[in-house]
Motif scaffolding. Structure first.
Motif, PDB file in Angstrom:
ATOM      1  N   ALA A 195      53.623  30.249  71.151  1.00 18.60           N
ATOM      2  CA  ALA A 195      52.442  30.629  70.579  1.00 18.60           C
ATOM      3  C   ALA A 195      51.522  30.226  69.296  1.00 18.60           C
ATOM      4  O   ALA A 195      52.167  28.968  68.783  1.00 18.60           O
ATOM      5  N   ALA A 196      50.411  29.494  69.167  1.00 24.30           N
ATOM      6  CA  ALA A 196      49.852  28.835  68.397  1.00 24.30           C
ATOM      7  C   ALA A 196      50.073  28.646  67.057  1.00 24.30           C
ATOM      8  O   ALA A 196      50.243  29.072  66.556  1.00 24.30           O
ATOM      9  N   GLN A 197      50.896  27.663  66.604  1.00 22.94           N
ATOM     10  CA  GLN A 197      50.695  27.285  65.316  1.00 22.94           C
ATOM     11  C   GLN A 197      50.683  25.769  64.720  1.00 22.94           C
ATOM     12  O   GLN A 197      51.869  25.155  64.792  1.00 22.94           O
ATOM     13  N   LYS A 198      49.620  25.792  64.555  1.00 31.24           N
ATOM     14  CA  LYS A 198      49.012  23.950  64.304  1.00 31.24           C
ATOM     15  C   LYS A 198      50.298  23.853  62.772  1.00 31.24           C
ATOM     16  O   LYS A 198      50.555  24.009  61.798  1.00 31.24           O
ATOM     17  N   GLN A 199      50.612  22.656  63.568  1.00 34.30           N
ATOM     18  CA  GLN A 199      51.868  21.407  62.185  1.00 34.30           C
ATOM     19  C   GLN A 199      50.834  20.646  62.198  1.00 34.30           C
ATOM     20  O   GLN A 199      50.959  19.823  62.380  1.00 34.30           O
ATOM     21  N   HIS A 200      51.384  19.752  61.262  1.00 35.24           N
ATOM     22  CA  HIS A 200      51.010  18.228  60.462  1.00 35.24           C
ATOM     23  C   HIS A 200      52.805  18.036  59.846  1.00 35.24           C
ATOM     24  O   HIS A 200      53.102  18.467  58.829  1.00 35.24           O
ATOM     25  N   LEU A 201      52.790  17.381  61.123  1.00 41.89           N
ATOM     26  CA  LEU A 201      54.437  16.698  61.024  1.00 41.89           C
ATOM     27  C   LEU A 201      54.269  14.851  60.293  1.00 41.89           C
ATOM     28  O   LEU A 201      53.810  14.722  60.434  1.00 41.89           O
ATOM     29  N   LYS A 202      55.797  14.795  59.289  1.00 40.69           N
ATOM     30  CA  LYS A 202      55.265  13.732  58.390  1.00 40.69           C
ATOM     31  C   LYS A 202      56.595  13.135  58.748  1.00 40.69           C
ATOM     32  O   LYS A 202      57.150  13.524  59.232  1.00 40.69           O
ATOM     33  N   PHE A 203      55.771  11.215  59.544  1.00 39.23           N
ATOM     34  CA  PHE A 203      57.215  10.771  59.859  1.00 39.23           C
ATOM     35  C   PHE A 203      58.115  10.251  58.270  1.00 39.23           C
ATOM     36  O   PHE A 203      57.254   9.715  57.573  1.00 39.23           O
ATOM     37  N   SER A 204      59.130  10.189  58.679  1.00 34.26           N
ATOM     38  CA  SER A 204      59.867  10.216  57.217  1.00 34.26           C
ATOM     39  C   SER A 204      60.707   8.644  57.733  1.00 34.26           C
ATOM     40  O   SER A 204      61.285   9.018  58.881  1.00 34.26           O
ATOM     41  N   PHE A 205      61.057   7.945  56.740  1.00 33.37           N
ATOM     42  CA  PHE A 205      61.983   7.257  56.904  1.00 33.37           C
ATOM     43  C   PHE A 205      63.588   6.790  56.309  1.00 33.37           C
ATOM     44  O   PHE A 205      62.866   6.845  54.616  1.00 33.37           O
ATOM     45  N   ARG A 206      64.937   7.039  56.086  1.00 38.37           N
ATOM     46  CA  ARG A 206      65.713   7.412  55.460  1.00 38.37           C
ATOM     47  C   ARG A 206      66.563   6.196  54.612  1.00 38.37           C
ATOM     48  O   ARG A 206      67.786   6.056  55.013  1.00 38.37           O
ATOM     49  N   ALA A 207      66.530   5.067  55.903  1.00 39.66           N
ATOM     50  CA  ALA A 207      67.319   3.651  55.354  1.00 39.66           C
ATOM     51  C   ALA A 207      67.228   3.048  53.797  1.00 39.66           C
ATOM     52  O   ALA A 207      66.166   3.836  53.280  1.00 39.66           O
ATOM     53  N   THR A 208      67.702   2.639  53.982  1.00 39.77           N
ATOM     54  CA  THR A 208      68.327   2.173  51.944  1.00 39.77           C
ATOM     55  C   THR A 208      68.114   0.585  52.319  1.00 39.77           C
ATOM     56  O   THR A 208      69.066   0.141  53.189  1.00 39.77           O
TER      57      THR A 208
END
Lengths: 337, 348
Positions: free
Chosen positions: B8-21
């Protein structure tokens, strides 16, 4: 206590993620539940990949599939409860404890300073002692040709003038008997001005300008003795070995931080200057002891050094001493105003 | 490839995130650094793997993190080989200063191979959701892009340098793959010419400003020399800030150009790098590291990586579940280590 751990199942065939549970219910086996085809696997056939920091704990199966969870404490607890021993992870334990990390910092500082100040120079000098003198010859084999191309022109001194100095030089070097093949050569150099250069092969080059600057032959002998000191103490080889050692250490420390390497790139240069000053002091000491044993006042050495500095009109050495290749003039010689 | 009837077409906009401290990475860094020094450098291969595992594992997209797989032993082997060759060359060049003339043809032939192997190692040792990345580039293309276009750029007084860079990006990114899905780099050459000459113009402009300030200072300073310590220090700091600004403009343009034109299947990447932000991070990190004698390094690293990772996003019509894994391959670490060691980071 529940031993069901929730996480994701990644079958390794596609990037599809499936919500799943891991059940560690015996010391022999575990189960992956909640997926279309739940299965059991023997603990011995499974790899438990311990995380670094806060990254997910990954359990890898023989067929390449992975179960991953952020609840790493639960995995460890479940394994402990069934009596399965995770392989020991000292580094991971150290990374998670501040006191250990701060202890590591202390160890790092002490070792780095120790290595750089004492370890590497000592190791390099021991190595140098075990390298035959023939290597020094090789080291400087092509240096003179290179210098002739770059900065030297043939000397304008008279043959008689050259012969006198060469004879005095022979008298100085014939009795050293350290296996080096000492030779004296003369060149004219606008670039260097009044100066003398020692090549590792035992060739010492004196510029016409220096001969003209000297007011007494003993002054030239003082400079020659200084240069002979460089060759005798094998400063070129020892510098090469020390630099190699520091490069190796820098590589070890910064190898993982190539983006930051350029930032600290000046440290080896700084140390090279420090070693160079140490070698200059050694050569000065050799020159002064030679003068003393031949009844020449050490003021001859001071006078020519002061005159060279004056002629070169160098920047005040003291201000730049951390980077400069020679010790400050005031330390080496007493100049008359 | 994509079975549109079942997905099923489900346009997604996904952001990269960075969890290191920074604090956590500080502990990892210092423990591994002390072990590296204690073992006279041997442990550095393990240290590298731990650092990369930490950073990959903290790079998160759509709830899943990346993973780094290289074995420290493979990296150690590569390093020992490289160190051996390096010292052989250093020692030999002390005895025979003209040895570099013999080495040039060897480097011209060898470098494309080394960079290719390094790229293979980087990609194949990385995975996302248990699907490995891959690199399909061949030696011939590596040679023509790196050496062929490199020489052409030199011959044309660097006028063709943008073409060289564009070819390298096409090779390094356009030939990569995620599992069985090849990546496509669609960036036009025009964009590279544009930002390249803009960078050049910016650099010349900065030099003009520095020269103007220098002469103005020389005119107004009646007492004391322009070469006094405070003046030299101020000049050096200003010059350094300009350099970082220039570097940031170049990198921002390059990264945006690469990632805004990178496709993996139906997924498209977006990059939103900004010059000011990047320059601020570089300048503050630089002074932070200097003023703390290196102690700030882990925080600097995490800040820089966070900005890089979080400037990226991905849009997909069919979600990420569609991607299939490829066959499993292995490649030795030597290629990457050669690249790292000689600092010929041409892989952009």
């Amino acid at each position: 206590m529940s031993r069901v751990i929730s996480g994701h199942y990644l079958d390794g065939d596609s990037a599809a993620v499936q919500e799943a549970q891991l059940l560690i219910d015996s010391g022999e086996e575990l189960a992956v539940l909640g997926i279309a085809a739940p299965f059991r696997a023997r603990l011995a056939s499974v790899r438990f990949i311990a995380p670094v920091g806060n990254i997910p704990y990954r359990v890898k199966f023989e067929n390449g599939a992975v179960f991953e969870t952020r609840d790493r404490a639960a995995v460890s607890a479940a394994l402990r409860a069934v009596g399965y021993r995770e392989s020991s992870k000292i580094v991971q334990w150290a990374e998670n404890h501040w006191p250990v990390a701060l202890g590591s910092l202390l160890v790092t500082i002490i070792l780095t300073v120790g290595f750089v100040q004492y370890g590497i120079p000592a190791l390099a000098d021991i190595t140098a002692r075990n390298i035959p003198k023939s290597v020094d010859q090789l080291l400087g084999q092509q240096s003179l040709e290179l210098l002739d191309d770059l900065m030297f022109e043939s000397s304008n001194l008279s043959a008689a003038q050259q012969a006198t100095l060469i004879a005095r030089f022979r008298a100085m070097t014939d009795n050293i008997g350290d296996g080096q093949h000492y030779r004296l050569q003369f060149r004219y150099s606008v670039l260097l001005g009044p100066n003398a250069v020692a090549l590792p092969s035992g060739i010492i080059v004196m510029t016409d300008e220096l001969v003209e600057l000297a007011e007494h032959e003993d002054e030239l002998l003082a400079v020659l003795a200084h240069e002979v000191g460089h060759v005798k103490e094998r400063h070129a080889l020892r510098q090469l070995l020390r630099s190699a050692g520091i490069s190796a250490l820098a590589l070890a420390v910064l190898g993982d931080a190539s983006s930051m390497a350029s930032l600290v790139g000046f440290v080896p240069a700084l140390l090279e200057a420090q070693h160079s000053r140490e070698f200059e002091r050694e050569a000065d000491a050799f020159a002064k002891s030679w003068l003393k044993s031949h009844g020449i006042p050490s003021s001859r050495f001071d006078q020519i050094l002061c005159r060279i500095s004056h002629a070169a009109d160098v920047l005040a050495d003291e201000d730049y001493s951390y980077f400069s290749s020679h010790p400050p003039l005031a330390e080496r010689a007493q100049c008359k105003p | 490839m994509n079975d549109t009837t079942t997905l099923a077409a489900q346009k997604q906009h996904l952001k990269f995130s960075f969890r290191a401290t920074g604090a956590e990475y500080f502990r990892i860094w210092i423990v591994n650094l002390s072990l590296t020094i204690l073992t006279l450098g041997i442990y550095s291969a393990w240290a590298k793997v731990r650092s990369l595992r930490y950073f990959y594992g903290n790079t998160v997209l759509d709830g899943s993190s990346f993973e780094y797989h290289a074995s420290p032993l493979a990296i150690l082997k590569g390093r020992l080989l490289v160190v051996g060759v390096y010292f052989a060359v250093v020692v030999a060049s002390q005895f025979y200063p003209y040895i570099s003339f013999i080495l040039i043809p060897i480097i011209l032939v060898g470098l494309p191979w080394v960079t290719m192997r390094a790229r293979m190692f980087q990609t194949r040792m990385s995975s996302y959701r248990n699907v490995r990345f891959d690199f399909l580039g061949k030696y011939k293309e590596s040679f023509t892009s790196l050496i062929g276009w490199g020489l052409l750029a030199v011959v044309t007084l660097y006028l063709l340098l943008p073409v060289w860079l564009w070819r390298r990006v096409k090779y390094n990114w356009g030939q990569a793959a995620y599992g069985r899905t090849p990546m496509h780099f669609t960036g036009p050459l025009k964009g590279f010419f544009k930002f390249f000459f803009k960078t050049l113009g910016l650099g010349l402009g900065m030099m003009a400003v520095v020269a103007a300030v220098f002469f103005a200072a020389k005119q107004t300073l009646v007492f004391g020399s322009i070469f006094s310590y405070p003046m030299i220090a101020a000049g050096a700091i200003l010059g350094l800030c300009f350099l970082f600004l220039l570097l940031s403009y170049y990198q921002k343009s390059l990264f945006n150009e690469i990632f805004n034109h990178l496709q993996i299947g139906d997924a498209r990447l977006q990059a939103t790098f900004r010059t000011k932000k990047l320059a601020w991070i570089y300048i503050s990190n630089f002074f932070g590291v200097i003023l703390t004698f290196g102690l700030f390094y882990p925080w600097a690293m995490v800040r820089q990586l966070r900005y890089m990772v979080e400037s990226l996003a991905l849009t997909t019509e069919f979600g990420l579940n569609q991607f299939a894994a490829g066959e499993k391959r292995h490649t030795s670490a030597t290629g990457e280590e050669v690249g790292d060691f000689f600092d010929v980071d041409v892989g952009v």
